[in-house]
Design a protein around this motif. Structure first.
Motif, mmCIF file in Angstrom:
data_model
loop_
_atom_site.group_PDB
_atom_site.id
_atom_site.type_symbol
_atom_site.label_atom_id
_atom_site.label_comp_id
_atom_site.label_asym_id
_atom_site.label_seq_id
_atom_site.Cartn_x
_atom_site.Cartn_y
_atom_site.Cartn_z
ATOM 1 N N GLN A 1 0.833 -1.213 0.000
ATOM 2 C CA GLN A 1 0.000 0.000 0.000
ATOM 3 C C GLN A 1 0.862 1.255 0.000
ATOM 4 O O GLN A 1 0.602 2.205 -0.746
ATOM 5 N N ARG B 1 1.014 4.095 -3.005
ATOM 6 C CA ARG B 1 0.614 5.491 -2.782
ATOM 7 C C ARG B 1 1.761 6.470 -2.988
ATOM 8 O O ARG B 1 1.542 7.655 -3.197
ATOM 9 N N GLY C 1 3.879 10.532 -0.014
ATOM 10 C CA GLY C 1 2.830 11.242 0.701
ATOM 11 C C GLY C 1 3.377 12.094 1.818
ATOM 12 O O GLY C 1 4.520 12.491 1.816
#
Length: 813
Positions: free
Chosen positions: A100, A104, A107
């Motif tokens: 995950q 992503r 961030g």
């Protein structure tokens, strides 16, 4: 009938018996039916743990980590799994969280950190619940620790992964080496590189990479020639164009370290051209090129190259090259005169982040020192002070020289603002004047810190900054800080050669503050302290201490007299154990002169003290000694006048003795006594007259600047006329009185005309005496009523009473 009824009864009985025996059979049938139904229902196969975890694994294979996490969460919540089942769930959760995070991207930093922490937690729980460790598990843990900025833990996990997963050892070894290099762990990094190079089956490209990294370690260690050889081998082995560009870049850095800047510039520019701004080494290449341009004073090109390096590293704010480039860019902008607020802010922020490693910290310190020095020289003192503050943040315990530079900057800033005060509006002038005081106070604070640092380091040159601090506090009107600084210095270093001078200045400061008791205490410490009594400072403190004693009342007069006499009547030779430095005159020869001056002033002050007490006999020898030894002193005119006064008063005391001279056992010949007294009086008056004339000569050659001296100059002529009068030289006295009347104020002119009238009366010239008397009465009416009683008229009371007596008896009043 009976037969028929009995048969029916028997049939009913048989039926009941049949039902009784059928009930167990029915129950058995039901049980068999239920068992068969259960067997039918349980005929489906059981769902295994792998089957339950299969959806989550499928999601992970399809790059759907969010769905995998959701499936695993539902499974953990829906049923109680055995220990091995929970372990597998936690292991898969860790894998899903890793996937995950990678999906992503980075961030926000806090979100990344939280995700990595969960990867570690879930994986560790799985291991604790019995999952067998694998190279992949340790690899995952290593990358998570690496992402959290924990290189030691990451290296440990990678080493375990290498041991469990040999096929991936080469890749993981590179990760270990990268971490060791990133944390400046040079020795382990070199050992890891040597082990990597010794690995069986290593390819040429892998060897080229390792040789390049080891070469850079050698460059940092100062072994540039050996590094150049390794880089040549790396360039030969590299087949990929990117690897070739990397080798060029490193060869360029190596050439720069060897001092071949032209070759370095050529190689680095070629490497950057190949990188096309898409390689991590492009930032380092731009940085080194910027340093080369800076060293050639091409600050414009240097700034552009540092900008490129900074832009390439924008997403790595903790990168060492980024900080170095920011520092260098700021320095170049300062050197080319573009030190705006943004530049200073950049330098300050970079310095704050450059606290480690030591080499980076030293570079940051060197940069901010140079920049602050340049800014100080260019008069940009506000920016210079800001950088000096940044330097202090980098080095909380700086060397003594730092405080000296900070003090100099604040002093110049104060002078700079002070020069702008006159041109500012009125309300702004007040603000700027306060700024001047504040800057001078800060400069003094820095000088005091400089003093403490020099003392701590054993440097004996701490006198100059101490006295400079005191002077600046004084100019800032901050006497409280002077007192506090000197009290602290003396309290901590009472045996220091400067302590006596510090006590002297402390006493003077308290005196200026109006705190007589504390001033007396400081001066008394000088007079009574075993290590201070023979110092020049003690001699110089005697006079103000005596003045303070006199100010406290008559009960302290004896103490003041004793103090002044000890100083005034002592030897004039220099003290053999004088202090090393003096707050105003640090040269020992000048210090001796200052002590001699203190003795001279004490001599005059002691004479004044005796004269105020009408002790003419003790005052006169001190005054004559002062005149003999200090004839060129500016106070010599006063001493000559006061000596003349002593002779005149001693002469008048003889009049009293003459008037009381009578025959007695002790004095059988009063006439002889009177004759001797008259002769002595004549001699005294002659000496007084000569000194009054000399006083006028002294005042004439050096016009007086003090009010007291101007009064002495006027009175000396009047007093000279009094001498002529007392000697019976009335004609001479009248001439002198007339001259004095023309040159003096009303009170003195009145005294002169009174004496003219008295002299004319003595000469038996009544008409002239009456005319002079009228002029005297006219002047008298110009004075207040109390003038005859309060000493306003500068003449002996006997003369005034004589005038009042004869003028009244003659009817001229």
């Amino acid at each position: 009938m009976t037969t028929a009824g009995g048969g029916a009864s028997r049939r009913l009985t048989h039926l009941r018996l049949a039902h009784v025996w059928q009930l167990p059979l029915m129950l058995l049938s039901l049980a068999l039916y239920a068992g068969a139904a259960w067997l039918f229902l349980d005929a489906r196969p059981a769902i295994t743990l792998n089957q339950k975890l299969a959806p989550a694994r499928e999601y992970l294979r399809n790059d759907r980590p969010d769905a995998a996490l959701e499936s695993l969460s539902r499974l953990a919540a829906a049923e109680k799994l055995p220990r091995e089942g929970e372990a597998q769930v936690h292991l898969l959760m860790g894998e899903a969280l890793e996937a995950q995070q990678k999906q992503r991207g980075d961030g926000r930093a806090e979100r990344v950190e939280a995700s990595l922490v969960r990867v570690i937690e879930e994986t560790q729980i799985a291991l604790a619940q019995g999952v067998k460790p694998t190279g992949e598990i340790h690899r995952r843990l290593g990358e998570s620790y690496e992402g959290l900025g924990k290189p030691v833990e990451a290296v440990s996990q990678y080493r375990q992964a290498i041991a469990m997963d040999p096929p991936r050892a080469m890749r993981l070894q590179r990760k270990v080496i990268d971490l060791q290099l990133a944390t400046s762990d040079w020795a382990p990094a070199e050992a890891s590189l040597d082990a990597y190079l010794a690995s069986p089956g290593i390819s040429d490209s892998e060897r080229a990479w390792a040789l390049g990294e080891k070469a850079m370690l050698l460059v940092d260690r100062g072994e540039a020639l050996e590094a150049k050889r390794l880089l040549a081998d790396a360039q030969r082995l590299a087949r990929d164009p990117v690897a070739q560009a990397e080798a060029k870049c490193r060869l360029g850095v190596c050439a720069f370290k060897l001092g071949s800047t032209d070759e370095a510039e050529k190689l680095l520019r070629a490497a950057r051209s190949d990188f096309k701004g898409q390689h991590p080494l492009d930032a380092e290449a731009a940085y080194v090129l910027g340093v080369i341009r800076q060293e050639k004073n091409d600050f414009v090109a240097a700034v552009a190259l540092f900008d490129a390096a900074i832009a390439a590293l924008a997403e790595k704010p903790d990168a060492e090259t980024l900080l170095l480039a920011t520092l260098r860019r700021g320095e170049c902008r300062v050197l080319k005169g573009d030190a705006d607020e943004a530049t200073i802010a950049d330098l300050t922020r970079a310095a704050e982040r450059a606290s480690s490693p030591p080499a980076l910290k030293e570079q940051a310190l060197a940069t901010v020192r140079k920049a602050s020095s340049v800014l100080t020289g260019k008069g940009n003192l506000a920016a210079a002070i800001e950088l000096l503050d940044a330097e202090l943040a980098l080095e909380p315990n700086p060397p003594a020289a730092y405080h000296g530079r900070l003090a100099a900057a604040y002093e110049k800033r104060a002078d700079q603002v002070e020069q702008s005060v006159a041109d500012a509006p009125a309300n702004e002038q007040v603000r700027r004047q306060q700024l001047v005081r504040d800057f001078r106070t800060k400069a003094a604070d820095a000088h005091l810190a400089h003093t403490r640092a020099l003392v701590s380091s054993g440097d004996g040159q701490h006198a100059a900054p101490l006295w400079r601090a005191v002077d600046l506090y004084d100019r800032a009107g901050n006497r409280e800080s002077i007192a506090a600084a000197l009290e602290l210095f003396v309290g901590e270093r009472d045996a220091d050669p400067l302590a006596a001078d510090a006590l002297l200045r402390l006493g003077r400061t308290y005196e200026a503050m109006g705190n007589a008791d504390k001033a007396i205490f400081a001066y008394e410490r000088l007079q009574q302290g075993e290590g201070y009594r023979k110092s020049p400072a003690a001699a110089k403190a005697a006079l103000p201490l005596a003045s303070l004693y006199l100010g406290k009342g008559p009960q302290f007069t004896a103490a003041a007299e004793k103090l002044l006499a000890a100083l005034a009547d002592g030897a004039d030779a220099p003290h053999p154990d004088r202090a090393v430095a003096d707050p105003a005159v640090p040269d020992p020869a000048v210090a001796d002169a200052a002590v001699a001056d203190a003795r001279k002033l004490a001599l005059l002050e002691l004479a004044r003290l005796y004269q105020r007490a009408s002790n003419w006999r003790d005052a006169l020898p001190r005054l004559e000694r002062f005149i003999d030894r200090h004839g060129t002193d500016e106070r010599c005119g006063e001493a000559v006048y006061l000596a003349a006064e002593c002779y005149a008063h001693l002469a008048r005391q003889i009049d009293v003795r003459v008037a009381s001279a009578t025959a007695s056992v002790e004095n059988p010949n009063p006439a002889d006594e009177m004759a001797r007294a008259a002769a002595t009086k004549k001699q005294l008056l002659a000496r007084a007259a000569g000194l009054y004339d000399r006083a006028r000569e002294v005042f004439g050659s050096r016009p007086p600047t003090r009010d007291a001296d101007r009064r002495y100059q006027q009175l000396s002529l009047l007093r000279r006329a009094d001498c002529a009068y007392d000697l019976g030289n009335y004609a001479e006295a009248i001439a002198l009185y007339e001259r004095a009347a023309r040159e003096a104020d009303v009170a003195q002119s009145l005294a002169a005309h009174v004496q003219i009238a008295n002299a004319l009366h003595e000469m038996n010239r009544p008409d002239d005496a009456r005319a002079a008397n009228e002029r005297a009465k006219s002047l008298l009416h110009q004075l207040p009523q109390a003038a005859l009683q309060d000493g306003t008229i500068p003449m002996p009371r006997a003369y005034l009473e004589q005038w009042l007596k004869w003028s009244g008896s003659a009817g001229t009043w």
